[in-house]
Write a protein that holds these residues in place. Sequence first.
Motif, PDB file in Angstrom:
ATOM      1  N   ASP A 144       0.818  -1.220   0.000  1.00  0.00           N
ATOM      2  CA  ASP A 144       0.000   0.000   0.000  1.00  0.00           C
ATOM      3  C   ASP A 144       0.852   1.270   0.000  1.00  0.00           C
ATOM      4  O   ASP A 144       0.343   2.371   0.229  1.00  0.00           O
ATOM      5  CB  ASP A 144      -0.996   0.009   1.169  1.00  0.00           C
ATOM      6  N   GLY A 145       2.154   1.121  -0.230  1.00  0.00           N
ATOM      7  CA  GLY A 145       3.022   2.293  -0.322  1.00  0.00           C
ATOM      8  C   GLY A 145       3.524   2.808   1.014  1.00  0.00           C
ATOM      9  O   GLY A 145       4.432   3.629   1.056  1.00  0.00           O
ATOM     10  N   LEU A 179       5.414  -1.466 -14.533  1.00  0.00           N
ATOM     11  CA  LEU A 179       4.761  -2.195 -13.450  1.00  0.00           C
ATOM     12  C   LEU A 179       4.936  -3.696 -13.617  1.00  0.00           C
ATOM     13  O   LEU A 179       4.717  -4.460 -12.673  1.00  0.00           O
ATOM     14  CB  LEU A 179       3.264  -1.862 -13.410  1.00  0.00           C
ATOM     15  N   ALA A 226       7.556   8.191 -15.589  1.00  0.00           N
ATOM     16  CA  ALA A 226       7.711   8.770 -14.248  1.00  0.00           C
ATOM     17  C   ALA A 226       6.398   8.788 -13.466  1.00  0.00           C
ATOM     18  O   ALA A 226       6.392   8.919 -12.248  1.00  0.00           O
ATOM     19  CB  ALA A 226       8.285  10.183 -14.341  1.00  0.00           C
ATOM     20  N   HIS A 227       5.260   8.649 -14.174  1.00  0.00           N
ATOM     21  CA  HIS A 227       3.972   8.597 -13.481  1.00  0.00           C
ATOM     22  C   HIS A 227       3.706   7.237 -12.866  1.00  0.00           C
ATOM     23  O   HIS A 227       2.807   7.088 -12.048  1.00  0.00           O
ATOM     24  CB  HIS A 227       2.834   8.971 -14.434  1.00  0.00           C
ATOM     25  N   LEU A 228       4.506   6.239 -13.257  1.00  0.00           N
ATOM     26  CA  LEU A 228       4.303   4.886 -12.728  1.00  0.00           C
ATOM     27  C   LEU A 228       5.477   4.391 -11.886  1.00  0.00           C
ATOM     28  O   LEU A 228       5.324   3.479 -11.079  1.00  0.00           O
ATOM     29  CB  LEU A 228       4.068   3.892 -13.886  1.00  0.00           C
ATOM     30  N   ARG A 229       6.642   5.006 -12.073  1.00  0.00           N
ATOM     31  CA  ARG A 229       7.837   4.383 -11.481  1.00  0.00           C
ATOM     32  C   ARG A 229       7.819   4.363  -9.957  1.00  0.00           C
ATOM     33  O   ARG A 229       8.477   3.534  -9.339  1.00  0.00           O
ATOM     34  CB  ARG A 229       9.120   5.052 -12.003  1.00  0.00           C
ATOM     35  N   VAL A 230       7.056   5.294  -9.334  1.00  0.00           N
ATOM     36  CA  VAL A 230       7.005   5.299  -7.868  1.00  0.00           C
ATOM     37  C   VAL A 230       6.322   4.030  -7.336  1.00  0.00           C
ATOM     38  O   VAL A 230       6.413   3.714  -6.151  1.00  0.00           O
ATOM     39  CB  VAL A 230       6.303   6.572  -7.349  1.00  0.00           C
ATOM     40  N   ARG A 231       5.675   3.265  -8.220  1.00  0.00           N
ATOM     41  CA  ARG A 231       5.047   2.014  -7.796  1.00  0.00           C
ATOM     42  C   ARG A 231       6.006   0.826  -7.871  1.00  0.00           C
ATOM     43  O   ARG A 231       5.605  -0.302  -7.607  1.00  0.00           O
ATOM     44  CB  ARG A 231       3.799   1.762  -8.648  1.00  0.00           C
ATOM     45  N   GLY A 246       9.810   3.573  -4.961  1.00  0.00           N
ATOM     46  CA  GLY A 246       9.103   3.716  -3.689  1.00  0.00           C
ATOM     47  C   GLY A 246      10.100   3.989  -2.574  1.00  0.00           C
ATOM     48  O   GLY A 246       9.940   4.918  -1.773  1.00  0.00           O
ATOM     49  N   MET A 298      11.784   7.512  -2.900  1.00  0.00           N
ATOM     50  CA  MET A 298      10.905   8.634  -2.576  1.00  0.00           C
ATOM     51  C   MET A 298      10.505   8.657  -1.100  1.00  0.00           C
ATOM     52  O   MET A 298      10.264   9.724  -0.547  1.00  0.00           O
ATOM     53  CB  MET A 298       9.684   8.643  -3.497  1.00  0.00           C
ATOM     54  N   ARG A 299      10.465   7.502  -0.470  1.00  0.00           N
ATOM     55  CA  ARG A 299      10.242   7.508   0.981  1.00  0.00           C
ATOM     56  C   ARG A 299      11.466   8.068   1.712  1.00  0.00           C
ATOM     57  O   ARG A 299      11.338   8.840   2.661  1.00  0.00           O
ATOM     58  CB  ARG A 299       9.904   6.096   1.494  1.00  0.00           C
ATOM     59  N   ILE A 330      14.201  12.719  -7.848  1.00  0.00           N
ATOM     60  CA  ILE A 330      13.160  13.752  -7.817  1.00  0.00           C
ATOM     61  C   ILE A 330      11.997  13.212  -8.647  1.00  0.00           C
ATOM     62  O   ILE A 330      12.220  12.541  -9.662  1.00  0.00           O
ATOM     63  CB  ILE A 330      13.701  15.098  -8.360  1.00  0.00           C
ATOM     64  N   PRO A 331      10.750  13.438  -8.196  1.00  0.00           N
ATOM     65  CA  PRO A 331       9.631  12.775  -8.892  1.00  0.00           C
ATOM     66  C   PRO A 331       9.614  13.010 -10.407  1.00  0.00           C
ATOM     67  O   PRO A 331       9.581  12.055 -11.177  1.00  0.00           O
ATOM     68  CB  PRO A 331       8.401  13.368  -8.201  1.00  0.00           C
ATOM     69  N   PHE A 332       9.627  14.276 -10.829  1.00  0.00           N
ATOM     70  CA  PHE A 332       9.515  14.556 -12.264  1.00  0.00           C
ATOM     71  C   PHE A 332      10.650  15.502 -12.666  1.00  0.00           C
ATOM     72  O   PHE A 332      10.499  16.718 -12.594  1.00  0.00           O
ATOM     73  CB  PHE A 332       8.140  15.154 -12.582  1.00  0.00           C
ATOM     74  N   TYR A 361       3.763  11.032   2.927  1.00  0.00           N
ATOM     75  CA  TYR A 361       5.078  11.364   2.381  1.00  0.00           C
ATOM     76  C   TYR A 361       4.976  12.637   1.558  1.00  0.00           C
ATOM     77  O   TYR A 361       4.081  12.765   0.720  1.00  0.00           O
ATOM     78  CB  TYR A 361       5.590  10.217   1.506  1.00  0.00           C
ATOM     79  N   THR A 379      -0.488  10.728  -9.027  1.00  0.00           N
ATOM     80  CA  THR A 379       0.305   9.554  -9.435  1.00  0.00           C
ATOM     81  C   THR A 379       1.100   9.016  -8.246  1.00  0.00           C
ATOM     82  O   THR A 379       1.323   7.818  -8.139  1.00  0.00           O
ATOM     83  CB  THR A 379       1.274   9.865 -10.594  1.00  0.00           C
ATOM     84  N   TYR A 380       1.523   9.934  -7.368  1.00  0.00           N
ATOM     85  CA  TYR A 380       2.291   9.492  -6.198  1.00  0.00           C
ATOM     86  C   TYR A 380       1.398   8.844  -5.135  1.00  0.00           C
ATOM     87  O   TYR A 380       1.838   7.941  -4.424  1.00  0.00           O
ATOM     88  CB  TYR A 380       3.152  10.642  -5.654  1.00  0.00           C
ATOM     89  N   GLY A 426       1.154   5.325  -5.626  1.00  0.00           N
ATOM     90  CA  GLY A 426       2.352   4.557  -5.287  1.00  0.00           C
ATOM     91  C   GLY A 426       2.585   4.490  -3.790  1.00  0.00           C
ATOM     92  O   GLY A 426       2.810   3.419  -3.229  1.00  0.00           O
ATOM     93  N   LEU A 427       2.517   5.650  -3.141  1.00  0.00           N
ATOM     94  CA  LEU A 427       2.861   5.716  -1.722  1.00  0.00           C
ATOM     95  C   LEU A 427       1.634   5.784  -0.815  1.00  0.00           C
ATOM     96  O   LEU A 427       1.773   5.787   0.402  1.00  0.00           O
ATOM     97  CB  LEU A 427       3.770   6.935  -1.465  1.00  0.00           C
TER      98      LEU A 427
END
Lengths: 482, 482
Positions: free
Chosen positions: A36-37, A105, A119-124, A129, A132-133, A471-473, B152, B212-213, B216-217
């Motif tokens: 769940d992130g 994914l 970049a809209h999906l990579r945080v998953r 993850g 970015m945490r 960095i996110p984007f 986050y 989008t984040y 993920g998070l």
Amino acid sequence: MKRIAALLQSDPSLHEITVRGWVRSFRNDRFIALNDGSCLGNLQCVIEPENFERELLDQINIAAAVAVTGTLVESEGSGQRVELQASKVKVLAPADPEDVKKTVLSPKRHNLETLREQAHLRVRTNTFGAVMRVRAALSFAVHRYFQEKGFYQAHTPILTGSDAEGAGEMFRVSTLDPKNMPLNEDGSVDYKQDFFGKESNLTVSGQLEAETYAMGLGQVYTFGPTFRAENSNTSRHLAEFWMIEPEVAFNDLQDNMDLAEDFIKDVIAYAMKNCAEDIEFLENRLQQEEKSKPEADRSPMPLKEKLEFVLKNHFKRVSYTEAIEILKSSKPNKKKKFNYIIEEWGADLQSEHERFLVEKHFKCPVILFDYPAKIKAFYMRLNEKDKEGRETVRAMDILFPGIGEIVGGSQREERYDVLKQKMETMGIPEEELWWYLEMRKFGSVTHSGFGLGFERLVLFVTGMTNIRDVIPFPRTPGNAAF
Amino acid sequence: MKRIAALLQSDPSLHEITVRGWVRSFRNDRFIALNDGSCLGNLQCVIEPENFERELLDQINIAAAVAVTGTLVESEGSGQRVELQASKVKVLAPADPEDVKKTVLSPKRHNLETLREQAHLRVRTNTFGAVMRVRAALSFAVHRYFQEKGFYQAHTPILTGSDAEGAGEMFRVSTLDPKNMPLNEDGSVDYKQDFFGKESNLTVSGQLEAETYAMGLGQVYTFGPTFRAENSNTSRHLAEFWMIEPEVAFNDLQDNMDLAEDFIKDVIAYAMKNCAEDIEFLENRLQQEEKSKPEADRSPMPLKEKLEFVLKNHFKRVSYTEAIEILKSSKPNKKKKFNYIIEEWGADLQSEHERFLVEKHFKCPVILFDYPAKIKAFYMRLNEKDKEGRETVRAMDILFPGIGEIVGGSQREERYDVLKQKMETMGIPEEELWWYLEMRKFGSVTHSGFGLGFERLVLFVTGMTNIRDVIPFPRTPGNAAF
């Protein structure tokens, strides 16, 4: 509703709970790895396939969202204290395996460039993850550190009518019709008609404004985006990045070094303590990645050892003059291996020289200070001339292994007359920075500050090697997607 | 070295200490009121004039910086526990009384417009010191709140290649030569030659990226600058302001309201607890200021009472449809006192209507929800049509007395097909927001978020009346000074 980070720390219980998240894997129609992130770890949810319709089981696909109801029981196989013995599964939102296959994914190793394009999906993914945490933890650690030390955050402006600082190329901001710019008689653009009634740019630093706040509130810091319109396509530069700039009244350059070192160590320690699982994962990731590199390019230490090393050791403080001596008599200089050979005092240090000092000579973080006045900014405090008549300013740069410059700072020139003279000599227009100069008339005390590029800190702590991946984007030349 | 905020809480002690700060007043050659920005209060330093040279005494002027050495003794007259019995005074940096007289540092009441013109000095006044400390406390409270709830921070981009959101007019960002813009054959600007290879703007909101984040998070928030290139010269609008935007997976509109209300109450409570002295001062300032106003324009409650009131009362939740009924049958509507008379369902609410609902009808903060789809953004979750066939979306606005809209939020449209259709109907280009749409293919769960204009919150908590007075260097049409 408890999130998975908390559940994984819980004891088994007969109390029925429902957990929501995204499917990371589904094995043997029986084991759902649910994320769940909230943390890197997945909650293993165990179902008895015979109790569920085939149609439902077929929807439990990677990236689909599900709600699982059951009880937490002791886990035997999964390497975790608990797992969820599931009595009910509800698919909240599906994910078509054919679509998933085309994205990052899908459960295989994707290269970092592909991940950047999505970049809209990579945080998953596990890697992003975790990154970015850690980034978020470092960000909070920054605020917490300054809060505890009695600093006030000052939100300095992003849009600025002055381009006088010379810290870098700036982006111009305008609402004028670009196809039909109003011109003055001399052919220059008539910015009087623009939104702010003058030429406006994106800030390269909040320092000058932060100084005015340090004179009011004593100890302040900024933490916001800054911009460089430079055509640098490197793994260490972004056109938009976040910067932290503390500014402290009554601090001299020594205090400034003490603050910077204490600050960096504190936030790294915070991340190590609060992101242990993510950093462990990133350490393993880095080791995997480095296997494909030639030995010489590999990090000399595993990630956690490197971070511990920074915490345990004093940053080596070396004057520019000493550094030049070391470099002049160094092997790569004598053997002309440097691209820029250091001939004499006054030379600007290149990244190759900084890396030599940090990675080969001292083998630890280094603070260089007292640079030649000529190669540094106008606002830095002038020292007395040395015996040879050379002029230095109270500047400092902190150099980190693998990263290079992570901090640049200085004691500021607090003397009205000296600053006015310096601005004239260096061509800084007084009509733009009258306020910065005028401030020196009213109880203008010794003060110092520094700027820390946040993404470089995140790079260091996560062990990632390209700044676009922390960095996110990312914004770089030719890229403002998303 | 201890700062004055801590010293004022200390017990008397024979231990000699040195305190540094700026002179706020110097009476009878004997009493120095010393301020170091750590708090509103001054430390009273008492000197025996006969022990000091006249020349030194003559330099202890308002705004000069001094270091005072002595011991903390019980205070008899000053309204504080302790004062400093001074044995030594050193002038660290002078301030010429003739220069001071020309600035807002001079000890008299300055009007707010003059203070704005000297934004580099105004933080050294009591009012702006208090405002900016409260601002900083609120800012920290934001991070602390989300940290404790497991959110986050996501640093969404400031520069954006998409102007598709339609939340407001945007600033264009470019590095092209403005006097010589490259044009395409059709006369349009050839942005392929610009820094990012396409037209780029300053963001009006980080929401779409934050969504989008959240996928993920799970729970994220943004806290950064946002921009509006709108020619609004009001006391409630800035061209550059800071916005807080939480975004939460699995939250529906009710959860979103609960989060917003809890969040706002938490950060206000934090400021009241941690900035009691500053808020007390601001309450008195407001009362002074209001004496010059006609009775009808004064706040109905003193500042602290107003803040307590918000903490103690539930925000009234009212659907748009109910609100329209209330407005239609209200006195100002019937007597045509509103500038915009509410005739029927579907009308967009103006600030006069919002103020009526909050200040006259409900007399408390109000959450309006379920607005007509036509007057709200494309990304908001469509409700089932009501009995009359009217379409609403799961939007919410929080309205505050004296401030108007402080929060705007919604549950987001999570359904791929509905969103795609909506984008088409509303002319949102899919080639710009393909990623936002695509995200709906992969476990696209219910999710919600909101945006809170940080300066409006600061305005509310400090009791200031012009938004230019709650940000260090305000940017408005025609003004990007400093």
